[in-house]
Design a protein around this motif. Sequence first.
Motif, PDB file in Angstrom:
ATOM      1  N   THR A  49       0.837  -1.204   0.000  1.00  0.00           N
ATOM      2  CA  THR A  49       0.000   0.000   0.000  1.00  0.00           C
ATOM      3  C   THR A  49       0.870   1.251   0.000  1.00  0.00           C
ATOM      4  O   THR A  49       0.606   2.214  -0.742  1.00  0.00           O
ATOM      5  CB  THR A  49      -0.930   0.006   1.221  1.00  0.00           C
ATOM      6  OG1 THR A  49      -1.797  -1.136   1.155  1.00  0.00           O
ATOM      7  CG2 THR A  49      -1.767   1.278   1.266  1.00  0.00           C
ATOM      8  N   ARG A  50       1.929   1.243   0.817  1.00  0.00           N
ATOM      9  CA  ARG A  50       2.821   2.403   0.872  1.00  0.00           C
ATOM     10  C   ARG A  50       3.573   2.591  -0.449  1.00  0.00           C
ATOM     11  O   ARG A  50       3.794   3.723  -0.891  1.00  0.00           O
ATOM     12  CB  ARG A  50       3.813   2.257   2.028  1.00  0.00           C
ATOM     13  CG  ARG A  50       3.174   2.405   3.409  1.00  0.00           C
ATOM     14  CD  ARG A  50       4.225   2.607   4.492  1.00  0.00           C
ATOM     15  NE  ARG A  50       5.101   1.459   4.626  1.00  0.00           N
ATOM     16  CZ  ARG A  50       4.845   0.406   5.396  1.00  0.00           C
ATOM     17  NH1 ARG A  50       3.711   0.372   6.113  1.00  0.00           N
ATOM     18  NH2 ARG A  50       5.696  -0.596   5.487  1.00  0.00           N
ATOM     19  N   LEU A  51       3.954   1.479  -1.071  1.00  0.00           N
ATOM     20  CA  LEU A  51       4.602   1.578  -2.380  1.00  0.00           C
ATOM     21  C   LEU A  51       3.664   2.228  -3.392  1.00  0.00           C
ATOM     22  O   LEU A  51       4.075   3.085  -4.186  1.00  0.00           O
ATOM     23  CB  LEU A  51       5.005   0.192  -2.873  1.00  0.00           C
ATOM     24  CG  LEU A  51       6.252  -0.441  -2.268  1.00  0.00           C
ATOM     25  CD1 LEU A  51       6.363  -1.903  -2.686  1.00  0.00           C
ATOM     26  CD2 LEU A  51       7.506   0.324  -2.687  1.00  0.00           C
ATOM     27  N   ALA A  52       2.394   1.827  -3.350  1.00  0.00           N
ATOM     28  CA  ALA A  52       1.408   2.395  -4.281  1.00  0.00           C
ATOM     29  C   ALA A  52       1.183   3.870  -4.004  1.00  0.00           C
ATOM     30  O   ALA A  52       1.047   4.675  -4.942  1.00  0.00           O
ATOM     31  CB  ALA A  52       0.104   1.620  -4.169  1.00  0.00           C
ATOM     32  N   GLU A  53       1.179   4.242  -2.722  1.00  0.00           N
ATOM     33  CA  GLU A  53       0.992   5.659  -2.378  1.00  0.00           C
ATOM     34  C   GLU A  53       2.151   6.494  -2.901  1.00  0.00           C
ATOM     35  O   GLU A  53       1.964   7.602  -3.405  1.00  0.00           O
ATOM     36  CB  GLU A  53       0.856   5.796  -0.861  1.00  0.00           C
ATOM     37  CG  GLU A  53      -0.457   5.246  -0.314  1.00  0.00           C
ATOM     38  CD  GLU A  53      -0.492   5.199   1.203  1.00  0.00           C
ATOM     39  OE1 GLU A  53       0.575   5.411   1.831  1.00  0.00           O
ATOM     40  OE2 GLU A  53      -1.580   4.944   1.763  1.00  0.00           O
ATOM     41  N   GLY A  54       3.367   5.960  -2.786  1.00  0.00           N
ATOM     42  CA  GLY A  54       4.526   6.668  -3.319  1.00  0.00           C
ATOM     43  C   GLY A  54       4.497   6.750  -4.831  1.00  0.00           C
ATOM     44  O   GLY A  54       4.907   7.762  -5.421  1.00  0.00           O
ATOM     45  N   ALA A  55       3.975   5.692  -5.462  1.00  0.00           N
ATOM     46  CA  ALA A  55       3.923   5.660  -6.926  1.00  0.00           C
ATOM     47  C   ALA A  55       3.004   6.732  -7.492  1.00  0.00           C
ATOM     48  O   ALA A  55       3.204   7.191  -8.622  1.00  0.00           O
ATOM     49  CB  ALA A  55       3.465   4.284  -7.395  1.00  0.00           C
ATOM     50  N   ARG A  56       2.020   7.142  -6.709  1.00  0.00           N
ATOM     51  CA  ARG A  56       1.074   8.158  -7.203  1.00  0.00           C
ATOM     52  C   ARG A  56       1.767   9.478  -7.523  1.00  0.00           C
ATOM     53  O   ARG A  56       1.272  10.262  -8.334  1.00  0.00           O
ATOM     54  CB  ARG A  56      -0.035   8.381  -6.171  1.00  0.00           C
ATOM     55  CG  ARG A  56      -0.907   7.155  -5.946  1.00  0.00           C
ATOM     56  CD  ARG A  56      -2.062   7.431  -4.980  1.00  0.00           C
ATOM     57  NE  ARG A  56      -2.673   6.193  -4.530  1.00  0.00           N
ATOM     58  CZ  ARG A  56      -3.540   5.477  -5.237  1.00  0.00           C
ATOM     59  NH1 ARG A  56      -3.892   5.908  -6.441  1.00  0.00           N
ATOM     60  NH2 ARG A  56      -4.046   4.357  -4.759  1.00  0.00           N
ATOM     61  N   PHE A  57       2.908   9.721  -6.894  1.00  0.00           N
ATOM     62  CA  PHE A  57       3.643  10.959  -7.150  1.00  0.00           C
ATOM     63  C   PHE A  57       4.579  10.831  -8.348  1.00  0.00           C
ATOM     64  O   PHE A  57       5.117  11.829  -8.828  1.00  0.00           O
ATOM     65  CB  PHE A  57       4.464  11.358  -5.914  1.00  0.00           C
ATOM     66  CG  PHE A  57       3.621  11.663  -4.701  1.00  0.00           C
ATOM     67  CD1 PHE A  57       3.015  12.909  -4.559  1.00  0.00           C
ATOM     68  CD2 PHE A  57       3.422  10.710  -3.721  1.00  0.00           C
ATOM     69  CE1 PHE A  57       2.235  13.194  -3.446  1.00  0.00           C
ATOM     70  CE2 PHE A  57       2.643  10.983  -2.600  1.00  0.00           C
ATOM     71  CZ  PHE A  57       2.041  12.227  -2.466  1.00  0.00           C
ATOM     72  N   CYS A  58       4.800   9.599  -8.797  1.00  0.00           N
ATOM     73  CA  CYS A  58       5.782   9.356  -9.863  1.00  0.00           C
ATOM     74  C   CYS A  58       5.171   8.824 -11.152  1.00  0.00           C
ATOM     75  O   CYS A  58       5.743   9.014 -12.228  1.00  0.00           O
ATOM     76  CB  CYS A  58       6.831   8.345  -9.381  1.00  0.00           C
ATOM     77  SG  CYS A  58       7.674   8.801  -7.863  1.00  0.00           S
ATOM     78  N   VAL A  59       4.046   8.130 -11.025  1.00  0.00           N
ATOM     79  CA  VAL A  59       3.418   7.504 -12.191  1.00  0.00           C
ATOM     80  C   VAL A  59       2.161   8.286 -12.555  1.00  0.00           C
ATOM     81  O   VAL A  59       1.200   8.332 -11.777  1.00  0.00           O
ATOM     82  CB  VAL A  59       3.066   6.029 -11.910  1.00  0.00           C
ATOM     83  CG1 VAL A  59       2.442   5.390 -13.156  1.00  0.00           C
ATOM     84  CG2 VAL A  59       4.301   5.251 -11.466  1.00  0.00           C
ATOM     85  N   HIS A  60       2.176   8.933 -13.707  1.00  0.00           N
ATOM     86  CA  HIS A  60       1.061   9.769 -14.140  1.00  0.00           C
ATOM     87  C   HIS A  60       0.115   8.918 -14.997  1.00  0.00           C
ATOM     88  O   HIS A  60       0.375   8.695 -16.182  1.00  0.00           O
ATOM     89  CB  HIS A  60       1.579  10.982 -14.904  1.00  0.00           C
ATOM     90  CG  HIS A  60       2.516  11.822 -14.093  1.00  0.00           C
ATOM     91  ND1 HIS A  60       3.888  11.620 -14.097  1.00  0.00           N
ATOM     92  CD2 HIS A  60       2.274  12.844 -13.219  1.00  0.00           C
ATOM     93  CE1 HIS A  60       4.448  12.506 -13.283  1.00  0.00           C
ATOM     94  NE2 HIS A  60       3.510  13.250 -12.746  1.00  0.00           N
TER      95      HIS A  60
END
Length: 233
Positions: A49-60
């Motif tokens: 879940t934390r990985l996905a939350e971080g990905a939201r800032f990097c993956v458009h």
Amino acid sequence: MLSTEDYRQRFINEMSRKESEIDLIEATLLIAGEHNPTIDIPSCRSQITRLAEGARFCVHTNAPIEEIAAELCKYLYQNQGFKGNADDYDNPDNSFLDKVLESHKGIPISIAIIYMGVGHALGLKVKGISFPGHFLIKIIGEREIIIDPFHGKINSRRDCITLLRNAGEPAERLEHYLKAASNKEIILRILNNLKLHYLSHQNFTESLTYCERRLLLEPESLQDVLDRGLILE
């Protein structure tokens, strides 16, 4: 703490669901749980879940599909360090998702599970590809983009043909092998990897557990029936 039998039953329950309802992350963690009952499954799920939350800032996710794939690879491979364990490929820990989340290293299929979990959390359509000898994934949008999670890169069709030929398969079979794998097929491949690993190391107790779990999913699998007999002998 749950017993190995508890994890086995939870695995059976999970895999008894309809294909569309199987939680791939949960099923994979339950495989690890039977091997190591001290596993903290909620903590592992929180990591994803934390990985996905971080990905939201990097993956458009509103970008073209090629950019989405490239950004996902950059985030997980370069930023988070999830990559293939080329130096210790034969280590069974590479197949257990809790250990992969801890070390950030694994084999193609276990790293692919991370990519798929993060991708699904972002609302992406990500499918596994049970490619011969080297598990891949694809992100489906306006077209399909193939990703090699082990190396954290996008694969061209030429790259895929090279992998296919290295596995002893003709290039003409490419489209067949690029089909999306079902959740059940992915779990069966994970179990087969573990079965063969422990069998090759003559750890018959461990090998038998994976053989039996495969037979729970495919009771008519002749290879597993034969392997079970060999192991018991």
